[in-house]
Design a protein around this motif. Sequence first.
Motif, PDB file in Angstrom:
ATOM      1  N   THR A 288     -23.866 136.207 -78.318  1.00  0.00           N
ATOM      2  CA  THR A 288     -24.803 134.868 -77.852  1.00  0.00           C
ATOM      3  C   THR A 288     -26.188 134.906 -78.533  1.00  0.00           C
ATOM      4  O   THR A 288     -26.841 136.051 -78.085  1.00  0.00           O
ATOM      5  CB  THR A 288     -24.649 134.324 -76.494  1.00  0.00           C
ATOM      6  OG1 THR A 288     -23.317 134.171 -76.138  1.00  0.00           O
ATOM      7  CG2 THR A 288     -25.425 132.941 -76.600  1.00  0.00           C
TER       8      THR A 288
ATOM      9  N   LEU B 269     -24.084 135.409 -67.720  1.00  0.00           N
ATOM     10  CA  LEU B 269     -23.808 136.978 -68.158  1.00  0.00           C
ATOM     11  C   LEU B 269     -24.261 137.238 -69.532  1.00  0.00           C
ATOM     12  O   LEU B 269     -24.257 136.190 -70.176  1.00  0.00           O
ATOM     13  CB  LEU B 269     -22.207 137.048 -68.136  1.00  0.00           C
ATOM     14  CG  LEU B 269     -21.582 136.642 -66.504  1.00  0.00           C
ATOM     15  CD1 LEU B 269     -20.074 136.975 -66.582  1.00  0.00           C
ATOM     16  CD2 LEU B 269     -22.218 137.138 -65.343  1.00  0.00           C
ATOM     17  N   ASN B 270     -24.676 138.636 -69.658  1.00  0.00           N
ATOM     18  CA  ASN B 270     -25.286 138.965 -70.838  1.00  0.00           C
ATOM     19  C   ASN B 270     -23.956 139.147 -71.843  1.00  0.00           C
ATOM     20  O   ASN B 270     -22.767 139.522 -71.249  1.00  0.00           O
ATOM     21  CB  ASN B 270     -26.064 140.111 -70.771  1.00  0.00           C
ATOM     22  CG  ASN B 270     -26.517 140.689 -72.006  1.00  0.00           C
ATOM     23  OD1 ASN B 270     -26.958 139.670 -72.812  1.00  0.00           O
ATOM     24  ND2 ASN B 270     -26.600 141.924 -72.320  1.00  0.00           N
ATOM     25  N   ASP B 271     -24.236 139.010 -73.057  1.00  0.00           N
ATOM     26  CA  ASP B 271     -23.192 139.620 -74.044  1.00  0.00           C
ATOM     27  C   ASP B 271     -23.953 139.942 -75.386  1.00  0.00           C
ATOM     28  O   ASP B 271     -24.946 139.851 -75.321  1.00  0.00           O
ATOM     29  CB  ASP B 271     -21.958 138.580 -74.376  1.00  0.00           C
ATOM     30  CG  ASP B 271     -22.516 137.166 -74.955  1.00  0.00           C
ATOM     31  OD1 ASP B 271     -23.063 137.472 -76.187  1.00  0.00           O
ATOM     32  OD2 ASP B 271     -22.925 136.269 -74.434  1.00  0.00           O
TER      33      ASP B 271
HETATM   34  N1  TYC Z   1     -27.857 140.006 -75.589  1.00  0.00           N
HETATM   35  C1  TYC Z   1     -27.993 138.642 -76.419  1.00  0.00           C
HETATM   36  C2  TYC Z   1     -28.282 139.226 -77.824  1.00  0.00           C
HETATM   37  O1  TYC Z   1     -28.941 140.216 -77.817  1.00  0.00           O
HETATM   38  C3  TYC Z   1     -28.774 137.417 -75.676  1.00  0.00           C
HETATM   39  C4  TYC Z   1     -28.248 137.151 -74.568  1.00  0.00           C
HETATM   40  C5  TYC Z   1     -28.934 136.799 -73.384  1.00  0.00           C
HETATM   41  C6  TYC Z   1     -26.891 136.729 -74.417  1.00  0.00           C
HETATM   42  C7  TYC Z   1     -28.550 136.333 -72.215  1.00  0.00           C
HETATM   43  C8  TYC Z   1     -26.270 136.272 -73.271  1.00  0.00           C
HETATM   44  O2  TYC Z   1     -26.573 135.330 -71.166  1.00  0.00           O
HETATM   45  C9  TYC Z   1     -27.344 135.969 -72.249  1.00  0.00           C
HETATM   46  N2  TYC Z   1     -28.542 138.129 -78.620  1.00  0.00           N
END
Ligand code: TYC
Length: 105
Positions: free
Chosen positions: A36, A31-33
């Motif tokens: 991270t 999942l994106n956030d």
């Molecule tokens: N969106 C995060 C950032 O801009 C990068 C990211 C990518 C986080 C994939 C989680 O599963 C992920 N730093």
Amino acid sequence: MGGNLPDSKEGTEIDEQQKTKEPPLYKVILLNDDYTTMDFVVKVLEDVFNKSSNEAKVIMLSVHNNGSGVCGIYIRDIAETKVLTVNTLAQDNGMPLKCVMEEVE
Ligand code: TYC
């Protein structure tokens, strides 16, 4: 067993189908956030999902742009271990990264 069904002989077609049934498969999904780091996600994809550096970057960017993405498809035990490994690595490194699994339809 299986005696009264038309077009089947005892111990042949139906029994074979039961014996060779494949186990359910599970997609492991990242999942994106917003917090991270991209480098951390790429390292997780390389180390836990055995992706090449290029594949890992493509998958990471796809998750970043689309909100989630499939890292691999596995039998239940393997999928559960991957999810636990990713979520533990994330916690230990102070990242909010989340990994989940979903049965393949
Ligand atoms: N969106 C995060 C950032 O801009 C990068 C990211 C990518 C986080 C994939 C989680 O599963 C992920 N730093």
